[in-house]
Scaffold this motif. Sequence first.
Motif, PDB file in Angstrom:
ATOM      1  N   UNK A 170      -6.169   4.191  -2.723  1.00 31.58           N
ATOM      2  CA  UNK A 170      -5.645   3.106  -2.265  1.00 31.58           C
ATOM      3  C   UNK A 170      -4.698   3.178  -1.118  1.00 31.58           C
ATOM      4  N   UNK A 171      -4.855   2.844  -0.156  1.00 31.02           N
ATOM      5  CA  UNK A 171      -3.892   2.871   1.120  1.00 31.02           C
ATOM      6  C   UNK A 171      -3.452   1.490   1.571  1.00 31.02           C
ATOM      7  N   UNK A 172      -2.309   1.441   2.211  1.00 29.94           N
ATOM      8  CA  UNK A 172      -2.017   0.341   2.960  1.00 29.94           C
ATOM      9  C   UNK A 172      -1.946   0.239   4.542  1.00 29.94           C
ATOM     10  N   UNK A 173      -2.403  -0.842   4.981  1.00 31.33           N
ATOM     11  CA  UNK A 173      -2.332  -0.839   6.529  1.00 31.33           C
ATOM     12  C   UNK A 173      -2.675  -2.012   7.016  1.00 31.33           C
ATOM     13  N   UNK A 174      -3.285  -2.503   8.269  1.00 35.20           N
ATOM     14  CA  UNK A 174      -3.452  -3.697   8.686  1.00 35.20           C
ATOM     15  C   UNK A 174      -4.047  -4.625   7.960  1.00 35.20           C
ATOM     16  N   UNK A 175      -5.087  -4.462   7.056  1.00 34.02           N
ATOM     17  CA  UNK A 175      -5.764  -5.364   6.428  1.00 34.02           C
ATOM     18  C   UNK A 175      -5.419  -5.359   4.811  1.00 34.02           C
ATOM     19  N   UNK A 176      -4.251  -4.598   4.533  1.00 26.13           N
ATOM     20  CA  UNK A 176      -3.799  -4.951   2.969  1.00 26.13           C
ATOM     21  C   UNK A 176      -3.540  -6.110   2.628  1.00 26.13           C
ATOM     22  N   UNK A 177      -3.638  -6.587   1.351  1.00 22.16           N
ATOM     23  CA  UNK A 177      -3.409  -7.909   0.745  1.00 22.16           C
ATOM     24  C   UNK A 177      -2.091  -7.587  -0.074  1.00 22.16           C
ATOM     25  N   UNK A 225      -1.907   3.613  13.842  1.00 24.74           N
ATOM     26  CA  UNK A 225      -3.246   3.969  13.467  1.00 24.74           C
ATOM     27  C   UNK A 225      -3.551   4.829  12.540  1.00 24.74           C
ATOM     28  N   UNK A 226      -2.908   4.491  11.504  1.00 26.38           N
ATOM     29  CA  UNK A 226      -2.988   5.216  10.188  1.00 26.38           C
ATOM     30  C   UNK A 226      -2.437   4.940   9.007  1.00 26.38           C
ATOM     31  N   UNK A 227      -2.872   5.153   7.781  1.00 30.82           N
ATOM     32  CA  UNK A 227      -2.101   4.321   6.584  1.00 30.82           C
ATOM     33  C   UNK A 227      -0.651   4.658   6.688  1.00 30.82           C
ATOM     34  N   UNK A 228       0.022   3.595   5.976  1.00 28.10           N
ATOM     35  CA  UNK A 228       1.354   3.948   5.736  1.00 28.10           C
ATOM     36  C   UNK A 228       1.761   4.637   4.873  1.00 28.10           C
ATOM     37  N   UNK A 229       2.630   5.543   4.829  1.00 28.37           N
ATOM     38  CA  UNK A 229       3.014   6.315   3.611  1.00 28.37           C
ATOM     39  C   UNK A 229       4.453   5.910   3.150  1.00 28.37           C
ATOM     40  N   UNK A 230       4.870   6.266   2.080  1.00 28.12           N
ATOM     41  CA  UNK A 230       6.094   6.073   1.541  1.00 28.12           C
ATOM     42  C   UNK A 230       7.162   5.691   2.280  1.00 28.12           C
ATOM     43  N   UNK A 231       7.225   6.792   3.409  1.00 25.88           N
ATOM     44  CA  UNK A 231       8.432   6.900   4.160  1.00 25.88           C
ATOM     45  C   UNK A 231       8.335   5.650   5.285  1.00 25.88           C
ATOM     46  N   UNK A 232       7.243   5.685   5.613  1.00 24.07           N
ATOM     47  CA  UNK A 232       6.978   4.480   6.584  1.00 24.07           C
ATOM     48  C   UNK A 232       7.305   3.293   5.547  1.00 24.07           C
ATOM     49  N   UNK A 233       6.903   2.919   4.506  1.00 21.97           N
ATOM     50  CA  UNK A 233       7.235   1.634   3.879  1.00 21.97           C
ATOM     51  C   UNK A 233       8.639   1.513   3.942  1.00 21.97           C
ATOM     52  N   UNK A 234       9.280   2.497   3.480  1.00 16.10           N
ATOM     53  CA  UNK A 234      10.771   2.638   3.276  1.00 16.10           C
ATOM     54  C   UNK A 234      11.495   1.918   4.503  1.00 16.10           C
ATOM     55  N   UNK A 235      10.904   2.455   5.639  1.00 16.59           N
ATOM     56  CA  UNK A 235      11.286   2.160   7.018  1.00 16.59           C
ATOM     57  C   UNK A 235      11.056   0.791   7.238  1.00 16.59           C
ATOM     58  N   UNK A 236      10.242   0.257   6.824  1.00 18.82           N
ATOM     59  CA  UNK A 236       9.728  -1.374   7.258  1.00 18.82           C
ATOM     60  C   UNK A 236      10.425  -2.157   6.330  1.00 18.82           C
TER      61      UNK A 236
END
Length: 399
Positions: free
Chosen positions: A327-334, A369-380
């Motif tokens: 399961x990954x997170x990206x533009x279409x995640x709920x 244009x890729x799934x967001x990883x833990x570091x990306x989520x932390x930044x957001x």
Amino acid sequence: MSPAGFSFPFAPPVEAVTICDTTLRDGEQTAGVAFSLQEKCAIARALDAVGVAEIEVGVAAMGHDEIADIRAIRAELRRADPVVWTRLRLGDIDLAAETGVRRLHVAIPTSDRQVEGKLRTTRAHLLEDTGRILEAAVARGFTVSVGAEDASRTDPAFLGALGHVAQRAGAVRFRVADTLGILNPFAAHSLVAELTRQVPLPLEFHAHNDFGMATANTLVAAAAGATHLSVTVNGLGERAGNAALEEVSAAMEASGVATGIVLRDLPSLSALVAGASARPLPASKPIVGEYAFTHEAGIHVDGLLKDRRTYEAEVIAPDRFGRTHRLVVGKHSGLAGLCKALHDAGLPHEVGTASALIPLLRIWANEFKRPAGPDDLAMLVGMLRPTVVKGDPAQGNAA
């Protein structure tokens, strides 16, 4: 019986089919692909271990280096039968004898365009040569199968005549090759069904993928009576490639037809061949691609988190292939998927935080244009106002 929820339009008439792999022959004919001896032996061992029944190990007519390679590959096999590919030439039979392999596949051009344009001969002479050369090969102790090259553009009546000649000469099987990949599933089923009535030998089907139908054509060929299926790992082969071993074997097993293939070992076999061929797998390649069992869309992820069966069929469950859902997170995640991803990353994961994060995540996904990883989520998450992270989305989305 096939597992619940899966069936083919045509029910296969047999309980088992034989998988014949030609990765080391037709697969290596892929433009730009060349296997070293070490890679050939590794692939042969992997094919043997995964349960492939027959392996085309090379073309003896390529010369003495190839013959030496074939001898080395043959020594690696414990269960699978090695097969040497030859043309309809006595000289090819002589060279094949030097390999120590006792199984031959003799390829014979059969369409009028190939008989007249490539061989510069006639149907009558071709039938005569077929009988004479096959008899010579059988007399030398070879077990011989015959392949009708360009069968999909050949008069079925001539294929039937060729099959009778081959049978009388001692051949054990007749291969129907869609050499140019021009068949569709309806035409493939019709051709194989017709040939099961005309050819007095078990049929093998060899599909090419020029219209993206090689796997489908191979499955309906089995439904029409083909008992042997020719494939390559990852669908390697001339032009657009061949029917993919991993797709054909998985689909046949899902239909309740045994192949002898260990499905859990397919990803490692696929990765081995991808590396040796320098042909990276498409991310969404069925069964073995990186994203084949990956979900992002909110409705899918929410369903899977509640009950895997909502978006997982038994016959294509990832654990059948030694894999798991990702399961990954990206533009279409709920919200459900994003809350879980935040939790797994050790980040604030309240509904309010996730709700406020979604607009930022969509902007980020459009750019990267890729799934967001833990570091990306932390930044957001770090871009959100502290009051939002504490669970008060009414304070606004971004700092």
